[in-house]
Design a protein around this motif. Structure first.
Motif, PDB file in Angstrom:
ATOM      1  N   ILE A  22      -1.762  -6.558  10.303  1.00  0.00           N
ATOM      2  CA  ILE A  22      -2.134  -6.587   8.876  1.00  0.00           C
ATOM      3  C   ILE A  22      -3.638  -6.850   8.778  1.00  0.00           C
ATOM      4  N   PRO A  23      -4.391  -5.915   8.219  1.00  0.00           N
ATOM      5  CA  PRO A  23      -5.846  -6.115   8.127  1.00  0.00           C
ATOM      6  C   PRO A  23      -6.204  -7.111   7.023  1.00  0.00           C
ATOM      7  N   ARG A  24      -7.389  -7.676   7.138  1.00  0.00           N
ATOM      8  CA  ARG A  24      -7.929  -8.423   6.002  1.00  0.00           C
ATOM      9  C   ARG A  24      -8.204  -7.402   4.904  1.00  0.00           C
ATOM     10  N   ASN A  25      -7.652  -7.631   3.733  1.00  0.00           N
ATOM     11  CA  ASN A  25      -7.771  -6.638   2.670  1.00  0.00           C
ATOM     12  C   ASN A  25      -7.771  -7.355   1.321  1.00  0.00           C
ATOM     13  N   VAL A  26      -8.827  -7.148   0.563  1.00  0.00           N
ATOM     14  CA  VAL A  26      -9.013  -7.937  -0.662  1.00  0.00           C
ATOM     15  C   VAL A  26      -7.909  -7.674  -1.689  1.00  0.00           C
ATOM     16  N   LEU A  35      -4.780  -7.469  -1.190  1.00  0.00           N
ATOM     17  CA  LEU A  35      -3.670  -8.390  -0.914  1.00  0.00           C
ATOM     18  C   LEU A  35      -3.951  -9.770  -1.513  1.00  0.00           C
ATOM     19  N   ALA A  36      -5.220 -10.147  -1.501  1.00  0.00           N
ATOM     20  CA  ALA A  36      -5.597 -11.452  -2.045  1.00  0.00           C
ATOM     21  C   ALA A  36      -5.641 -11.431  -3.572  1.00  0.00           C
ATOM     22  N   GLU A  37      -5.921 -10.273  -4.141  1.00  0.00           N
ATOM     23  CA  GLU A  37      -5.997 -10.162  -5.610  1.00  0.00           C
ATOM     24  C   GLU A  37      -4.612 -10.076  -6.257  1.00  0.00           C
ATOM     25  N   PRO A  69       3.348  -8.642  -5.418  1.00  0.00           N
ATOM     26  CA  PRO A  69       2.942  -8.482  -4.011  1.00  0.00           C
ATOM     27  C   PRO A  69       1.974  -7.303  -3.913  1.00  0.00           C
ATOM     28  N   GLY A  70       1.074  -7.319  -2.937  1.00  0.00           N
ATOM     29  CA  GLY A  70       0.130  -6.218  -2.763  1.00  0.00           C
ATOM     30  C   GLY A  70       0.811  -4.861  -2.677  1.00  0.00           C
ATOM     31  N   VAL A  71       1.968  -4.832  -2.041  1.00  0.00           N
ATOM     32  CA  VAL A  71       2.729  -3.582  -1.880  1.00  0.00           C
ATOM     33  C   VAL A  71       3.013  -2.929  -3.234  1.00  0.00           C
ATOM     34  N   ALA A  72       3.233  -3.758  -4.260  1.00  0.00           N
ATOM     35  CA  ALA A  72       3.510  -3.237  -5.599  1.00  0.00           C
ATOM     36  C   ALA A  72       2.230  -3.085  -6.420  1.00  0.00           C
ATOM     37  N   PHE A  73       1.276  -3.956  -6.175  1.00  0.00           N
ATOM     38  CA  PHE A  73       0.045  -3.996  -6.975  1.00  0.00           C
ATOM     39  C   PHE A  73      -0.856  -2.796  -6.698  1.00  0.00           C
ATOM     40  N   ASP A  74      -1.055  -2.484  -5.436  1.00  0.00           N
ATOM     41  CA  ASP A  74      -1.902  -1.349  -5.068  1.00  0.00           C
ATOM     42  C   ASP A  74      -1.339  -0.671  -3.820  1.00  0.00           C
ATOM     43  N   PRO A  75      -0.307   0.156  -4.025  1.00  0.00           N
ATOM     44  CA  PRO A  75       0.411   0.751  -2.890  1.00  0.00           C
ATOM     45  C   PRO A  75      -0.493   1.566  -1.963  1.00  0.00           C
TER      46      PRO A  75
END
Ligand code: ADP
Ligand code: MG
Length: 262
Positions: free
Chosen positions: A218-222, A224-226, A233-239
């Motif tokens: 899993i990369p560092r990815n902003v 996922l933090a936003e 979850p990031g998966v739903a927020f920005d697929p």
């Protein structure tokens, strides 16, 4: 029978909650029936799944104290339904911090969650438990009912040292409370391939733990933090984001590995 996994690491801020909610969303997107249990009084996994911890009518606290069943206390989030990756949520809030003390007097206190889960086990393919960063009675309740532990870790200098403590804890719980318990795998999270030290630690991990290290990184990815501030979850927020895609790949890897888990 559902596969029950604890997402655990005694360190805080290593990506446990992010892993739990994104794996839950990823598996749900792949058609799996998932229950996410928040065992951390901070309630981050609850909020990050679109459920307001302050307005929970019933929570995992009520389940641990046997004043509610999981069937009564579980909830869903409209946001996740809309995003097409919905899972059930057994939420937590600050009330849960008191459970530790209130349970001291109770018998078979480490097995409360296990007993409650047995009633709804057949409703799910996966139960994912987000553990607090400590070996408390709460974490013990999670480890007691789990088939295995997923360990998110950052590839930093002290990561391996912390891992030794966790491995010993799991051995003890296995010996005393749950013979089925084992490490399912180590997940490298917040990875930045430009940092040489991270690459080195990552190589040490794979040479030492072999196929116990998940292939997916899993990369560092902003994004996922936003995502948590939007209650998703990031998966739903920005697929389309790199982080979301990595977690969907991780969900696929989990499904691929299932037959080997027995
Ligand atoms: P834990 O549950 O172990 O305390 P969290 O999942 O809450 O850890 O993560 C700690 C912080 O790092 C949070 O602010 C989270 O948004 C952020 N974070 C987690 N994973 C990533 C990632 N892959 N990329 C960027 N930020 C991340
Ligand atoms: Mg957390």
């Amino acid at each position: 029978m559902a596969k029950i996994f604890c997402i655990a690491n005694q360190k805080g801020g290593v990506g446990k909650t992010t892993t739990t909610v994104n794996l839950a969303a990823g598996l749900a997107q792949l058609g799996q029936r998932v229950l996410m249990i928040d065992l951390d009084p901070q309630g981050n996994a609850t909020m990050g799944s679109g459920v307001d911890k302050r307005s929970l009518a019933l929570s995992v606290y009520d389940v641990l104290l046997e004043s509610a069943s999981i069937a009564e206390a579980r909830t869903r989030s409209g946001k996740l339904v809309a995003a097409g990756c919905s899972y059930d949520i057994l939420g937590a809030n600050r009330e849960l911090a008191g459970a530790e003390v209130e349970m001291v007097e109770l018998e078979r206190r480490e097995r409360r969650l296990k007993t409650a889960l047995a009633e709804v086990d057949q409703d799910y393919d996966f139960v994912l438990i987000d553990c607090p960063p400590s070996l408390s009675m709460l974490t013990l309740n999670g480890l007691c009912c789990a088939d295995g532990v997923v360990v998110p870790m950052q590839c930093e200098y002290f990561a391996l040292e912390g891992l030794t403590d966790l491995v010993n804890t799991i051995k003890q719980v296995k010996a005393n409370l749950n013979d089925d318990l084992r490490i399912i795998g180590l997940l490298r999270v917040m990875f930045d391939p430009r940092i040489t030290l991270q690459q080195q630690v990552s190589e040490q991990l794979t040479s030492h733990f072999g196929d116990k290290v998940f292939d997916t990184v899993i990369p560092r990815n902003v994004r996922l933090a936003e995502a948590p501030s939007y209650g998703l979850p990031g998966v739903a927020f920005d697929p389309a984001s790199k982080g979301a895609q990595a977690f969907v790949a991780f969900a696929r890897e989990m499904l691929r590995r299932l037959p080997k888990m027995g």
